[in-house]
Motif scaffolding. Structure first.
Motif, mmCIF file in Angstrom:
data_model
loop_
_atom_site.group_PDB
_atom_site.id
_atom_site.type_symbol
_atom_site.label_atom_id
_atom_site.label_comp_id
_atom_site.label_asym_id
_atom_site.label_seq_id
_atom_site.Cartn_x
_atom_site.Cartn_y
_atom_site.Cartn_z
ATOM 1 N N THR A 83 0.474 -1.141 0.312
ATOM 2 C CA THR A 83 -0.409 -0.054 0.048
ATOM 3 C C THR A 83 0.627 1.584 -0.001
ATOM 4 O O THR A 83 0.805 2.509 -0.413
ATOM 5 N N LEU A 84 1.812 0.947 0.398
ATOM 6 C CA LEU A 84 3.255 2.536 0.585
ATOM 7 C C LEU A 84 3.410 2.931 -0.092
ATOM 8 O O LEU A 84 3.855 3.485 -0.831
ATOM 9 N N GLN A 85 3.946 1.944 -1.750
ATOM 10 C CA GLN A 85 4.305 1.669 -2.387
ATOM 11 C C GLN A 85 3.599 2.365 -3.817
ATOM 12 O O GLN A 85 3.703 3.779 -3.956
ATOM 13 N N LEU A 86 2.179 2.179 -3.871
ATOM 14 C CA LEU A 86 1.263 2.504 -4.574
ATOM 15 C C LEU A 86 1.015 4.160 -3.481
ATOM 16 O O LEU A 86 0.913 5.168 -4.818
ATOM 17 N N GLN A 87 0.631 4.412 -2.407
ATOM 18 C CA GLN A 87 0.211 5.831 -2.010
ATOM 19 C C GLN A 87 1.446 6.916 -2.219
ATOM 20 O O GLN A 87 1.268 7.873 -2.435
ATOM 21 N N LEU A 88 2.957 6.296 -2.037
ATOM 22 C CA LEU A 88 3.917 7.138 -2.765
ATOM 23 C C LEU A 88 4.247 7.431 -3.320
ATOM 24 O O LEU A 88 4.167 8.687 -3.947
ATOM 25 N N LEU A 89 4.310 6.699 -5.016
ATOM 26 C CA LEU A 89 4.116 6.735 -6.034
ATOM 27 C C LEU A 89 2.856 7.775 -6.619
ATOM 28 O O LEU A 89 3.203 8.418 -7.531
ATOM 29 N N ALA A 90 1.581 7.409 -6.018
ATOM 30 C CA ALA A 90 0.772 7.734 -6.153
ATOM 31 C C ALA A 90 0.565 9.760 -6.035
ATOM 32 O O ALA A 90 0.457 10.718 -6.569
ATOM 33 N N LEU A 91 0.948 10.015 -4.476
ATOM 34 C CA LEU A 91 0.905 11.400 -4.244
ATOM 35 C C LEU A 91 2.488 11.798 -5.408
ATOM 36 O O LEU A 91 2.220 13.744 -5.108
ATOM 37 N N THR A 92 3.121 11.249 -5.382
ATOM 38 C CA THR A 92 4.288 12.141 -5.605
ATOM 39 C C THR A 92 3.624 12.605 -7.696
ATOM 40 O O THR A 92 3.782 13.592 -8.330
#
Length: 312
Positions: free
Chosen positions: A98-107
């Motif tokens: 989930t962190l992978q998705l969230q960090l990339l999506a936020l970027t």
């Protein structure tokens, strides 16, 4: 600042307790019962009673909650009903995807929304501004699940360019091609919100007296925009990003379920369907604590972005 941080942390604890009481009450008022998922279609009352005893559901609800709370204070959120491990272990195992998705999506969101909002403010009422505004309004009205299914239908079913499900890797990092569609849905869905906030705050900032003074001193438009207007205008964006962290589960549940992504969103969906009370409680407390702590970090960042802000 130290007193402010200590006070905020002290407020988090009672809020988490109240939240746990509310979630626990709602779970027990909901129709259905967890033991039904562990029994055959034709089960006897004795078999149901044995399963309830095994799951610890025979105790009165108040005693169940107090037992859970006492263990949670020590860092033990109990044993899952369905996964055969502790709640902490199953949450930690699903956290990194989930962190992978969230960090990339936020970027993706910030990289697109920040320049779009700034350009829209600098070219106010121009054709470009109207185009960006129309695009953001369209994005705000588009549901995540519809966008996800549209991408899947286009790029997986018809074109066959991207894999539709899973992470594509058993290692620490997901395969790049598997990340494209989930990140696109999460990232692009936030762009309209962020871009509108940046445009509005930039317009307010550009109308301030210090901007006119900087222009009168002969500073270049680029320097005025980046070093003066944008620095103040970015504060509302930081606030919105902090508030959007509450979507860690709400938005991710839809995306991870559609793309069969083994993260916290899919875990939450599975826990609700199976009425896995310990996982639901543990996920709720974890998410709420994460949002509260991130909100505190955002407030602290304010003092570095704008030195005029002080907390007493």
């Amino acid at each position: 600042m130290t007193r402010f941080i200590v006070n905020r942390i002290a407020q988090i604890i009672p809020l988490l307790v109240l939240l746990s009481v509310f979630i626990f009450t709602m779970m027990h008022l909901a129709p259905g019962s967890p033991e039904s998922f562990y029994l055959t279609d034709h089960y006897t009352e004795e078999q149901a009673e044995a399963v309830r005893e095994q799951l610890g559901l025979n105790e009165p609800p108040v005693r169940q909650y107090l037992t859970w709370l006492g263990a949670a204070i020590r860092g033990d959120f109990g044993q899952t009903f369905t996964y055969g491990v502790t709640v902490t272990e199953v949450i930690l195992s699903r956290l990194w995807p989930t962190l992978q998705l969230q960090l990339l999506a936020l970027t993706v969101s910030v990289v697109i929304a920040l320049p779009a909002g700034v350009i829209s403010a600098l070219r106010r009422n121009s054709r470009l501004d109207h185009t960006i505004t129309t695009a953001t309004l369209f994005g705000l009205s588009m549901p995540d699940f519809w966008f996800a299914l549209l991408l899947m239908l286009t790029f997986s079913v018809h074109l066959g360019w991207l894999p539709a499900f899973g992470t594509g890797s058993e290692g620490l990092f997901a395969a790049p091609l598997n990340l494209v569609m989930p990140v696109a849905v999460l990232g692009l869905s936030a762009v309209p919100w962020y871009a509108r906030v940046v445009r509005s705050s930039m317009l307010d900032s550009l109308a301030e007296d210090y901007i006119l003074t900087a222009a009168a001193k002969g500073l270049t438009p680029t320097r005025i925009t980046i070093h003066h207007a944008l620095r103040i205008a970015i504060l509302p964006l930081v606030t919105v990003i902090g508030l959007s962290m509450a979507r860690v589960l709400s938005g991710v549940i839809v995306v991870e379920t559609i793309f069969v992504w083994p993260g916290l969103g899919q875990l939450a969906w599975e826990a609700v369907i199976r009425q896995d009370y310990p996982v639901i409680l543990g996920l709720t407390i974890f998410t709420a604590a994460f949002v509260m702590i991130f909100s505190l970090i955002v407030d602290i960042l304010y003092t570095y972005i704008d030195p005029r802000i002080r907390y007493v």
